[in-house]
Design a protein around this motif. Structure first.
Motif, PDB file in Angstrom:
ATOM      1  N   VAL A  70     -13.060   3.191  13.720  1.00 18.10           N
ATOM      2  CA  VAL A  70     -14.407   2.916  14.319  1.00 18.10           C
ATOM      3  C   VAL A  70     -13.660   3.641  15.207  1.00 18.10           C
ATOM      4  O   VAL A  70     -12.425   2.407  16.001  1.00 18.10           O
ATOM      5  CB  VAL A  70     -16.046   2.144  14.697  1.00 18.10           C
ATOM      6  CG1 VAL A  70     -16.174   2.389  13.105  1.00 18.10           C
ATOM      7  CG2 VAL A  70     -15.212   1.155  14.760  1.00 18.10           C
ATOM      8  N   PRO A  71     -14.400   4.102  16.410  1.00 17.58           N
ATOM      9  CA  PRO A  71     -13.783   3.779  17.723  1.00 17.58           C
ATOM     10  C   PRO A  71     -13.346   3.259  18.599  1.00 17.58           C
ATOM     11  O   PRO A  71     -14.200   1.704  18.322  1.00 17.58           O
ATOM     12  CB  PRO A  71     -14.959   5.058  18.821  1.00 17.58           C
ATOM     13  CG  PRO A  71     -15.702   5.781  18.119  1.00 17.58           C
ATOM     14  CD  PRO A  71     -15.717   5.278  16.648  1.00 17.58           C
ATOM     15  N   GLU A 123     -22.751  -0.488   8.794  1.00 20.31           N
ATOM     16  CA  GLU A 123     -21.255  -1.407   9.813  1.00 20.31           C
ATOM     17  C   GLU A 123     -20.392  -0.400   8.760  1.00 20.31           C
ATOM     18  O   GLU A 123     -18.925  -0.622   8.652  1.00 20.31           O
ATOM     19  CB  GLU A 123     -20.888  -3.000   9.298  1.00 20.31           C
ATOM     20  CG  GLU A 123     -21.523  -3.466   7.836  1.00 20.31           C
ATOM     21  CD  GLU A 123     -22.925  -3.245   7.879  1.00 20.31           C
ATOM     22  OE1 GLU A 123     -23.326  -3.337   8.170  1.00 20.31           O
ATOM     23  OE2 GLU A 123     -23.222  -5.181   7.362  1.00 20.31           O
ATOM     24  N   ASP A 124     -20.713   0.153   7.876  1.00 20.60           N
ATOM     25  CA  ASP A 124     -19.799   0.996   7.258  1.00 20.60           C
ATOM     26  C   ASP A 124     -19.563   2.713   8.056  1.00 20.60           C
ATOM     27  O   ASP A 124     -18.843   3.188   7.623  1.00 20.60           O
ATOM     28  CB  ASP A 124     -19.849   1.779   5.649  1.00 20.60           C
ATOM     29  CG  ASP A 124     -20.388   0.628   4.855  1.00 20.60           C
ATOM     30  OD1 ASP A 124     -21.418   0.155   4.276  1.00 20.60           O
ATOM     31  OD2 ASP A 124     -19.594  -0.851   4.730  1.00 20.60           O
ATOM     32  N   THR A 125     -20.658   2.818   8.872  1.00 24.93           N
ATOM     33  CA  THR A 125     -20.055   3.546   9.517  1.00 24.93           C
ATOM     34  C   THR A 125     -18.553   3.541   9.781  1.00 24.93           C
ATOM     35  O   THR A 125     -18.230   3.323  10.647  1.00 24.93           O
ATOM     36  CB  THR A 125     -21.005   4.028  10.620  1.00 24.93           C
ATOM     37  OG1 THR A 125     -22.309   3.938  10.085  1.00 24.93           O
ATOM     38  CG2 THR A 125     -20.764   5.096  12.209  1.00 24.93           C
ATOM     39  N   ALA A 126     -18.183   5.353   9.930  1.00 24.05           N
ATOM     40  CA  ALA A 126     -16.185   5.132  10.222  1.00 24.05           C
ATOM     41  C   ALA A 126     -15.999   6.695  10.024  1.00 24.05           C
ATOM     42  O   ALA A 126     -16.839   7.560   9.204  1.00 24.05           O
ATOM     43  CB  ALA A 126     -15.564   4.694   9.409  1.00 24.05           C
ATOM     44  N   VAL A 127     -15.278   6.694  10.575  1.00 29.53           N
ATOM     45  CA  VAL A 127     -14.557   8.274   9.916  1.00 29.53           C
ATOM     46  C   VAL A 127     -13.696   7.825   8.816  1.00 29.53           C
ATOM     47  O   VAL A 127     -12.581   6.795   9.298  1.00 29.53           O
ATOM     48  CB  VAL A 127     -13.497   8.777  11.168  1.00 29.53           C
ATOM     49  CG1 VAL A 127     -12.929  10.166  10.737  1.00 29.53           C
ATOM     50  CG2 VAL A 127     -14.083   9.554  12.064  1.00 29.53           C
ATOM     51  N   LYS A 159      -7.355  14.615   7.692  1.00 32.04           N
ATOM     52  CA  LYS A 159      -7.736  14.425   9.085  1.00 32.04           C
ATOM     53  C   LYS A 159      -9.277  13.822   9.130  1.00 32.04           C
ATOM     54  O   LYS A 159      -9.398  13.536  10.159  1.00 32.04           O
ATOM     55  CB  LYS A 159      -8.087  15.859   9.751  1.00 32.04           C
ATOM     56  CG  LYS A 159      -6.538  17.099   9.737  1.00 32.04           C
ATOM     57  CD  LYS A 159      -7.092  18.418  10.431  1.00 32.04           C
ATOM     58  CE  LYS A 159      -5.704  19.103  10.778  1.00 32.04           C
ATOM     59  NZ  LYS A 159      -6.008  20.116  11.072  1.00 32.04           N
ATOM     60  N   GLY A 160     -10.047  13.587   8.045  1.00 34.10           N
ATOM     61  CA  GLY A 160     -10.821  12.733   8.466  1.00 34.10           C
ATOM     62  C   GLY A 160     -12.381  12.649   7.779  1.00 34.10           C
ATOM     63  O   GLY A 160     -12.425  14.604   8.486  1.00 34.10           O
ATOM     64  N   THR A 161     -12.978  11.977   7.581  1.00 36.72           N
ATOM     65  CA  THR A 161     -14.254  12.985   7.644  1.00 36.72           C
ATOM     66  C   THR A 161     -14.975  11.692   7.463  1.00 36.72           C
ATOM     67  O   THR A 161     -15.279  10.828   7.341  1.00 36.72           O
ATOM     68  CB  THR A 161     -15.058  13.088   5.850  1.00 36.72           C
ATOM     69  OG1 THR A 161     -15.522  13.412   5.719  1.00 36.72           O
ATOM     70  CG2 THR A 161     -14.154  11.856   5.161  1.00 36.72           C
ATOM     71  N   LEU A 162     -16.160  11.814   8.179  1.00 39.96           N
ATOM     72  CA  LEU A 162     -17.247  11.061   9.681  1.00 39.96           C
ATOM     73  C   LEU A 162     -18.796  10.778   8.151  1.00 39.96           C
ATOM     74  O   LEU A 162     -19.174  11.309   7.372  1.00 39.96           O
ATOM     75  CB  LEU A 162     -17.912  11.595  10.427  1.00 39.96           C
ATOM     76  CG  LEU A 162     -18.821  10.900  11.371  1.00 39.96           C
ATOM     77  CD1 LEU A 162     -18.467   9.839  11.950  1.00 39.96           C
ATOM     78  CD2 LEU A 162     -19.363  11.539  12.331  1.00 39.96           C
ATOM     79  N   VAL A 163     -18.531   9.859   7.985  1.00 38.27           N
ATOM     80  CA  VAL A 163     -19.448   8.939   7.627  1.00 38.27           C
ATOM     81  C   VAL A 163     -20.940   8.093   8.161  1.00 38.27           C
ATOM     82  O   VAL A 163     -20.073   7.161   8.657  1.00 38.27           O
ATOM     83  CB  VAL A 163     -18.889   7.966   5.803  1.00 38.27           C
ATOM     84  CG1 VAL A 163     -20.366   7.143   5.449  1.00 38.27           C
ATOM     85  CG2 VAL A 163     -18.126   8.939   5.347  1.00 38.27           C
ATOM     86  N   THR A 164     -21.544   8.882   8.759  1.00 37.23           N
ATOM     87  CA  THR A 164     -22.632   7.348   8.816  1.00 37.23           C
ATOM     88  C   THR A 164     -23.960   7.046   8.669  1.00 37.23           C
ATOM     89  O   THR A 164     -24.491   7.597   7.449  1.00 37.23           O
ATOM     90  CB  THR A 164     -23.028   8.348  10.308  1.00 37.23           C
ATOM     91  OG1 THR A 164     -22.117   9.653  11.209  1.00 37.23           O
ATOM     92  CG2 THR A 164     -24.535   8.391  11.002  1.00 37.23           C
ATOM     93  N   VAL A 165     -23.699   6.115   8.212  1.00 32.42           N
ATOM     94  CA  VAL A 165     -24.797   5.680   7.612  1.00 32.42           C
ATOM     95  C   VAL A 165     -26.075   5.294   8.262  1.00 32.42           C
ATOM     96  O   VAL A 165     -25.590   3.577   9.663  1.00 32.42           O
ATOM     97  CB  VAL A 165     -24.633   4.127   6.910  1.00 32.42           C
ATOM     98  CG1 VAL A 165     -25.350   2.881   5.975  1.00 32.42           C
ATOM     99  CG2 VAL A 165     -22.933   4.456   5.993  1.00 32.42           C
ATOM    100  N   SER A 166     -27.295   5.274   8.680  1.00 27.50           N
ATOM    101  CA  SER A 166     -27.952   5.331   9.522  1.00 27.50           C
ATOM    102  C   SER A 166     -29.539   5.606   9.398  1.00 27.50           C
ATOM    103  O   SER A 166     -30.268   6.220   8.148  1.00 27.50           O
ATOM    104  CB  SER A 166     -27.821   6.092  10.813  1.00 27.50           C
ATOM    105  OG  SER A 166     -29.347   5.544  11.696  1.00 27.50           O
TER     106      SER A 166
END
Length: 123
Positions: free
Chosen positions: A40-41, A89-93, A115-122
């Motif tokens: 995460v950033p 809190e699992d939100t991350a690349v 290169k990563g994949t974005l997961v957003t939990v919301s």
């Protein structure tokens, strides 16, 4: 040359599930330990799960034990991360990475990265 690509990220509600895939367009993944990491950033990249190159032994971060499962399908040349009961809190690349070794040593020792994949939990 090993080129890794992640897929399967997206937006999911808390309690939901996603399955991430890590595939290679180059060499076979059979002889590589494969790890899933997330970032995460503003925070360091952290290890989530690792699967050994030959035995299939697995290891997980405490924060995901019992919820995430890493697996490999050598016939498909792929490694998966099944994520259940997702939390905000699992939100991350999420990144997959490969180390030419039996097991994952840590982020600084991995040899190849996707290169990563974005997961957003919301909600």
């Amino acid at each position: 040359q090993l080129q890794l690509m992640e897929s399967g990220g997206g937006l999911v509600q808390p309690g939901g599930s996603l399955r991430l895939s890590c595939t290679s367009s180059g060499d076979t993944l059979d002889y590589w330990a494969i790890g899933w990491f997330r970032q995460v950033p503003g925070k360091e990249r952290e290890g989530v799960a690792c699967i050994a190159s030959s035995s299939g032994n697995t290891n997980y971060a405490d924060s995901v034990k019992g919820r995430f499962t890493i697996s490999r399908d050598n016939a498909q040349n792929a490694v998966y991360l099944q994520m259940n009961d997702l939390k905000p809190e699992d939100t991350a690349v999420y990144y997959c990475a490969a180390e030419y070794s039996y097991y994952c040593s840590g982020p600084s020792r991995m040899d190849h990265w996707g290169k990563g994949t974005l997961v957003t939990v919301s909600s």
